[in-house]
Enzyme design. Structure first.
Site, PDB file in Angstrom:
ATOM      1  N   SER A 239       0.843  -1.193   0.000  1.00  0.00           N
ATOM      2  CA  SER A 239       0.000   0.000   0.000  1.00  0.00           C
ATOM      3  C   SER A 239       0.878   1.243   0.000  1.00  0.00           C
ATOM      4  O   SER A 239       1.635   1.462  -0.941  1.00  0.00           O
ATOM      5  CB  SER A 239      -0.952  -0.024   1.209  1.00  0.00           C
ATOM      6  N   HIS A 266      -2.743  -0.833  -3.348  1.00  0.00           N
ATOM      7  CA  HIS A 266      -3.869   0.068  -3.134  1.00  0.00           C
ATOM      8  C   HIS A 266      -3.679   1.326  -3.979  1.00  0.00           C
ATOM      9  O   HIS A 266      -2.803   2.154  -3.707  1.00  0.00           O
ATOM     10  CB  HIS A 266      -3.987   0.444  -1.659  1.00  0.00           C
ATOM     11  N   ASP A 363      -4.042  -4.708   5.860  1.00  0.00           N
ATOM     12  CA  ASP A 363      -4.584  -5.529   4.785  1.00  0.00           C
ATOM     13  C   ASP A 363      -3.608  -6.650   4.438  1.00  0.00           C
ATOM     14  O   ASP A 363      -2.402  -6.434   4.315  1.00  0.00           O
ATOM     15  CB  ASP A 363      -4.837  -4.657   3.546  1.00  0.00           C
TER      16      ASP A 363
END
Length: 419
Positions: A239, A266, A363
């Site tokens: 991310s 992301h 995540d």
């Protein structure tokens, strides 16, 4: 309070951005600029904590401004404002390579709803930027540098005055018939000013959201072409700081990579295609944005498109292919790495190599934990000091899921060894 420079050629957009930023008590806009050259001179001569930078500017484009700052070794902390036009997305990826901390997508329409969404994203991005390990303490450094310079100049001036007084006294003594001392030939050097290291506050750990079950909105497509079954697959998640990490990691993978690599980064819709194209240019392996229904081939890297979830499916011969799903965000993320990892629980791979690189939040950890109940995995997480944000790898390590912790530049070698 962080001092911010806003750079945008639109007077209306400058006003909108300034109002959004000044509404947050942690930030204050102290200056604005309407073109790249003016922005360069202001950044060079002023200690801004952050610069909010539009990508399209007169005189000097945003990416060219960052290139010039890097070339001239001028420190900066930049959050980009970019549109989803292809040219802007390509420039944004290049700007991230030059060290931009994050980017926010500029609203196409000017309605209140889109402005509110943009405002929340911008403030979140600014807060996240200040928590990154590569956030530069520019105000503190500039203040320390200015203080040191002032002290040195004061001491030098004092020593020069004392030297002049000494010479005047010697001259006076010589004129009155007293024994004259020859003037000193050794210059008097003031002692060096004390230098104190600038310390940086530690990055607070992001809290992990609870796992949310995703329900697919569409059935898997019929795969296109002919697939090849591989015994292993690499599944990667990243991310914040991910684009920079991928620009280091993926070019280190060998062209002879014997398995496919699927990844979730992301990013908003429209930017992952430019990221894939840029990585493909600089890497020995092939890199592309994943397409719905395509088979995964050995030696290829597949990036999940922004705004879609990726699930890994198999045909009757156990050849793996891509299912891009448009169901709602999971834990406010789309794509979500947990979705990718959970989908692998039904696969026939002998082993799944899970890689978790820099990123804010957690995540990937819940997905890997779920996957471990069904499949043999080998989990590699990025070592803390090489992460831009030590959030996602930290969640994996603290959950006892990591088999190996490796610095960023050693991750590719760790994968090859495991294969």
């Amino acid at each position: 309070m962080y001092k911010i420079l806003v750079v945008d050629d639109s007077a209306l957009m400058r006003r909108v951005i300034c109002d959004i930023i000044n509404a947050d008590s942690d930030f204050r806009v102290v200056d604005v600029s309407a073109d790249g050259e003016d922005a360069y001179n202001k950044i060079k001569n002023n200690p801004y904590d952050l610069v909010v930078l539009d990508m399209v500017l007169p005189k000097l484009q945003g990416v060219d401004l960052l290139a010039k700052l890097c070339n001239d070794k001028i420190p900066f902390n930049v959050v980009l404002v970019s549109s989803i036009l292809k040219e802007d997305t390509e420039s944004t990826i290049r700007a991230l390579e030059y060290g931009a901390l994050d980017f926010v997508v500029k609203p196409i329409r000017s309605g209140s709803d889109t402005r509110d969404v943009f405002g929340r994203q911008l403030i979140t991005s600014l807060h996240n930027a200040t928590k990154q390990s590569n956030f530069k303490q520019i105000s503190a450094r500039r203040a320390a540098s200015d203080a040191t310079k002032s002290i040195e100049e004061s001491r030098r001036s004092t020593f020069e005055r004392m030297e002049n007084v000494r010479k005047s006294l010697q001259a006076a003594k010589g004129g009155s018939g007293s024994a004259q001392t020859p003037p000193s030939t050794t210059p008097v050097t003031p002692p060096p000013a004390e230098r104190r290291p600038v310390t940086q506050a530690p990055t607070p750990a992001a809290s992990a959201p609870p796992p949310v079950e995703k329900k697919s909105s569409s059935p898997p497509p019929k795969p296109v072409g002919t697939g090849v079954r591989t015994k292993k697959i690499i599944a990667l998640a990243c991310s914040t700081g991910g684009p920079q990490a991928l620009h280091t990691f993926i070019p280190m993978l060998p062209a002879t990579l014997s398995v496919p690599l699927v990844l979730v980064q992301h990013m908003p819709e429209g930017f992952t295609a430019s990221l894939a194209a840029r990585l493909d240019q600089i890497s020995a392996v092939n890199v592309k944005e994943a397409e719905n229904g395509e088979y995964f081939k050995p030696g290829w890297v597949y990036i999940t498109p922004g705004g879609k979830h990726m699930e890994i499916c198999e045909d009757g011969s156990h050849a793996a292919y891509c299912h891009l799903d448009d169901s709602p965000p999971v834990n406010s993320l789309k794509p979500c790495a947990d979705v990718m990892y959970r989908s692998l629980s039904k696969s026939s791979f002998d082993e799944i190599i899970c890689v978790v690189l820099t990123g804010m939040g957690a995540d990937g950890s819940e997905g890997i934990k779920y996957l471990n109940q069904y499949k043999r995995t080998y989990v590699i997480s990025q070592e803390a000091s090489t992460c831009v944000v030590y959030g996602m790898p930290k969640a994996v390590e603290q959950g006892g899921l990591a088999n190996e912790v490796a610095p960023l530049k050693s991750v590719a070698n760790a994968i090859v060894k495991r294969l």
